[in-house]
Design a protein around this motif. Structure first.
Motif, PDB file in Angstrom:
ATOM      1  N   PRO A 108      -0.093 -12.465   8.306  1.00  0.00           N
ATOM      2  CA  PRO A 108       0.753 -13.517   7.729  1.00  0.00           C
ATOM      3  C   PRO A 108       0.865 -14.763   8.594  1.00  0.00           C
ATOM      4  N   GLU A 109       0.995 -14.597   9.904  1.00  0.00           N
ATOM      5  CA  GLU A 109       1.181 -15.754  10.785  1.00  0.00           C
ATOM      6  C   GLU A 109      -0.088 -16.597  10.923  1.00  0.00           C
ATOM      7  N   THR A 220      15.774 -10.734  -9.976  1.00  0.00           N
ATOM      8  CA  THR A 220      16.395 -10.141  -8.796  1.00  0.00           C
ATOM      9  C   THR A 220      15.914 -10.719  -7.472  1.00  0.00           C
ATOM     10  N   ASP A 221      14.737 -11.334  -7.450  1.00  0.00           N
ATOM     11  CA  ASP A 221      14.198 -11.887  -6.203  1.00  0.00           C
ATOM     12  C   ASP A 221      14.451 -13.387  -6.179  1.00  0.00           C
ATOM     13  N   ILE A 222      15.475 -13.811  -5.444  1.00  0.00           N
ATOM     14  CA  ILE A 222      15.877 -15.218  -5.443  1.00  0.00           C
ATOM     15  C   ILE A 222      14.803 -16.115  -4.838  1.00  0.00           C
ATOM     16  N   HIS A 223      14.063 -15.610  -3.854  1.00  0.00           N
ATOM     17  CA  HIS A 223      13.006 -16.414  -3.232  1.00  0.00           C
ATOM     18  C   HIS A 223      11.879 -16.682  -4.230  1.00  0.00           C
ATOM     19  N   ILE A 344       5.777 -13.987   0.425  1.00  0.00           N
ATOM     20  CA  ILE A 344       6.958 -13.444  -0.252  1.00  0.00           C
ATOM     21  C   ILE A 344       6.600 -12.269  -1.167  1.00  0.00           C
ATOM     22  N   SER A 345       5.305 -11.915  -1.234  1.00  0.00           N
ATOM     23  CA  SER A 345       4.867 -10.860  -2.158  1.00  0.00           C
ATOM     24  C   SER A 345       4.660  -9.547  -1.416  1.00  0.00           C
ATOM     25  N   PRO A 346       5.408  -8.492  -1.746  1.00  0.00           N
ATOM     26  CA  PRO A 346       5.147  -7.167  -1.173  1.00  0.00           C
ATOM     27  C   PRO A 346       3.751  -6.682  -1.567  1.00  0.00           C
ATOM     28  N   GLU A 347       3.098  -5.959  -0.671  1.00  0.00           N
ATOM     29  CA  GLU A 347       1.690  -5.630  -0.869  1.00  0.00           C
ATOM     30  C   GLU A 347       1.422  -4.869  -2.167  1.00  0.00           C
ATOM     31  N   LEU A 401      14.165 -23.653  -0.857  1.00  0.00           N
ATOM     32  CA  LEU A 401      13.346 -22.523  -0.439  1.00  0.00           C
ATOM     33  C   LEU A 401      13.748 -22.064   0.962  1.00  0.00           C
ATOM     34  N   GLU A 402      13.501 -20.798   1.241  1.00  0.00           N
ATOM     35  CA  GLU A 402      13.772 -20.233   2.561  1.00  0.00           C
ATOM     36  C   GLU A 402      12.484 -19.670   3.145  1.00  0.00           C
ATOM     37  N   GLU A 403      12.400 -19.702   4.464  1.00  0.00           N
ATOM     38  CA  GLU A 403      11.236 -19.124   5.135  1.00  0.00           C
ATOM     39  C   GLU A 403      11.371 -17.603   5.126  1.00  0.00           C
ATOM     40  N   ILE A 404      10.380 -16.920   4.584  1.00  0.00           N
ATOM     41  CA  ILE A 404      10.439 -15.464   4.499  1.00  0.00           C
ATOM     42  C   ILE A 404       9.021 -14.905   4.542  1.00  0.00           C
ATOM     43  N   ILE A 405       8.850 -13.821   5.304  1.00  0.00           N
ATOM     44  CA  ILE A 405       7.581 -13.097   5.343  1.00  0.00           C
ATOM     45  C   ILE A 405       7.888 -11.629   5.122  1.00  0.00           C
ATOM     46  N   ARG A 406       7.451 -11.090   4.000  1.00  0.00           N
ATOM     47  CA  ARG A 406       7.699  -9.681   3.697  1.00  0.00           C
ATOM     48  C   ARG A 406       6.618  -8.823   4.349  1.00  0.00           C
TER      49      ARG A 406
END
Length: 414
Positions: A108-109, A220-223, A344-347, A401-406
């Motif tokens: 991700p990074e 349900t997923d606000i992001h 933001i997407s789970p695998e 938007l918020e920074e998020i890494i799932r």
């Protein structure tokens, strides 16, 4: 593509349709494809299927442009638009497997850097082709030659070389052939990678259940929900994009070969910006890329709107800013969108996340076509104003938007 359709038909609605077909075609099949591939460990065969169809469609476009007379322009326009849409749809088929393979292959990074490098290399080739080949294929000797032609003469390229250029539509057919070759090369390279095998869902779920799952994720997923609203507003900010070149040709009286320079300027600006986007993504996060690019959305329309007020000899130089800023924002959005979507997407649910979102966005993919219908009533200026207002809304959405890494193991929708 818009310049080709405008020269062929002189119809602003069809120019808008051309701008919409790529987006619509790319988006509509993705939810169906996500249902087909989500439970499969290997997605690469579906990428190969989609890209094979895409290359075939461009071959048909090339042949149609070569062999259908412009006197039968309605048939030529129909063949082009139908197979352009099918080519875009084929690319949509290959997008879900492509994104999934990239997400499994790159941490991700590092994704922002990958997508920025991808854009940088592509834009570099686009700039070279735009400056030299496109301008040569499109220039009309009566309206002036490309600036580099004088330098070419010094190396012995005389009038016979200048006169060897092809007339319309054969010049565009050659450009379409180049598109076919580049698509084939990209296809061949990616098809030979080794796809990582990760855990997947046990079985294919009925598509109706997957649709309900997509709606549940949206609720349900606000992001995810905020990101979709950002992309919707971004589509409306691009309502004027297909009309920048026709506006310059009609209102500023620029020669057609300038379209090649517009392409090159956008590509060069994109090349420079990709270094910046990769750094911003790694240093400050993908959200920062989306906020900055959405803040720039309004500038192309503002420049186009204000260009007519300048002295005639300054208008064209000033108008290049439309495509320079457009190249910067296009590259930023591509880097930011692809990276943020994967992050933001789970695998296990990634194909559903991507496919459902792009299927929802089909509803706004015809915004440029609506723009073509509006031009006779509100003019280009009205279209530019709509774009500026929509850009402001897109900026507000980006700021939410918020920074998020799932993580790959995180598959809840909260």
């Amino acid at each position: 593509m818009a310049a080709f359709i405008y020269k062929l038909t002189q119809n602003n609605f069809l120019v808008g349709v051309t701008g919409s077909l790529m987006t619509t075609g790319w988006m509509w099949p993705q939810f169906l494809v996500s249902n087909l591939v989500e439970h499969r460990p290997r997605k690469l065969p579906f990428y190969i299927l989609g890209m094979s169809c895409r290359v075939f469609c461009w071959v048909v476009i090339c042949l149609g442009t070569f062999f259908i007379s412009t006197q039968n322009y309605l048939l030529l326009a129909t063949v082009f638009l139908v197979f352009y849409f099918l080519a875009a749809s084929s690319m949509g088929v290959s997008t879900i497997p492509y994104m999934d393979i990239i997400s499994k292959s790159i941490r991700p990074e590092r994704r922002a850097r990958f997508f920025s490098l991808r854009q940088l290399v592509g834009r570099a080739f686009e700039a070279l082709i735009g400056v030299f080949f496109v301008t040569y294929m499109l220039f009309d000797p009566e309206n002036g030659a490309p600036f580099w032609l004088e330098y070419a003469r010094k190396f012995g390229f005389g009038p016979s070389w200048e006169n060897s250029r092809l007339a319309f539509p054969y010049n565009y057919a050659v450009l379409f052939f180049c598109t076919t070759v580049s698509a084939t090369a990209a296809f061949a390279v990616f098809a030979n990678i080794r796809e990582p095998i990760h855990p997947v869902k046990n079985e294919r779920q009925p598509i109706w259940n997957q649709l309900k799952q997509g709606l549940h994720i949206f609720k349900t997923d606000i992001h995810y929900r905020r990101f979709i609203w950002f992309r919707i507003s971004g589509h409306f900010s691009g309502i004027a994009a297909p009309f920048y070149a026709p506006y310059a040709i009609q209102k500023l009286s620029v020669p057609e070969l300038t379209v090649g320079y517009f392409l090159a300027v956008g590509a060069l600006a994109g090349i420079v910006s990709n270094v910046f986007w990769g750094y911003i993504g790694e240093k400050y996060g993908t959200r920062s890329i989306l906020v900055i690019t959405s803040g720039l959305f309004c500038l192309p329309s503002f420049v186009a709107l204000s260009s007519i007020a300048l002295p005639k000899d300054l208008q064209l130089s000033y108008y290049y800013l439309v495509f320079a800023v457009g190249g910067i924002t296009t590259n930023g959005v591509m880097v930011g969108f692809m990276t943020y979507m994967l992050n933001i997407s789970p695998e296990l649910s990634r194909p559903t996340y991507i496919g459902f979102m792009n299927t929802v966005l089909v509803l706004v993919s015809f915004v440029p076509a609506i723009g073509g219908l509006l031009v006779p009533f509100i003019g280009y200026k009205g279209l530019f104003i709509i774009s500026i207002v929509s850009s402001g809304i897109a900026l507000l959405m980006a700021c939410r938007l918020e920074e998020i890494i799932r993580s790959d193991q995180e598959n809840n929708f909260g």
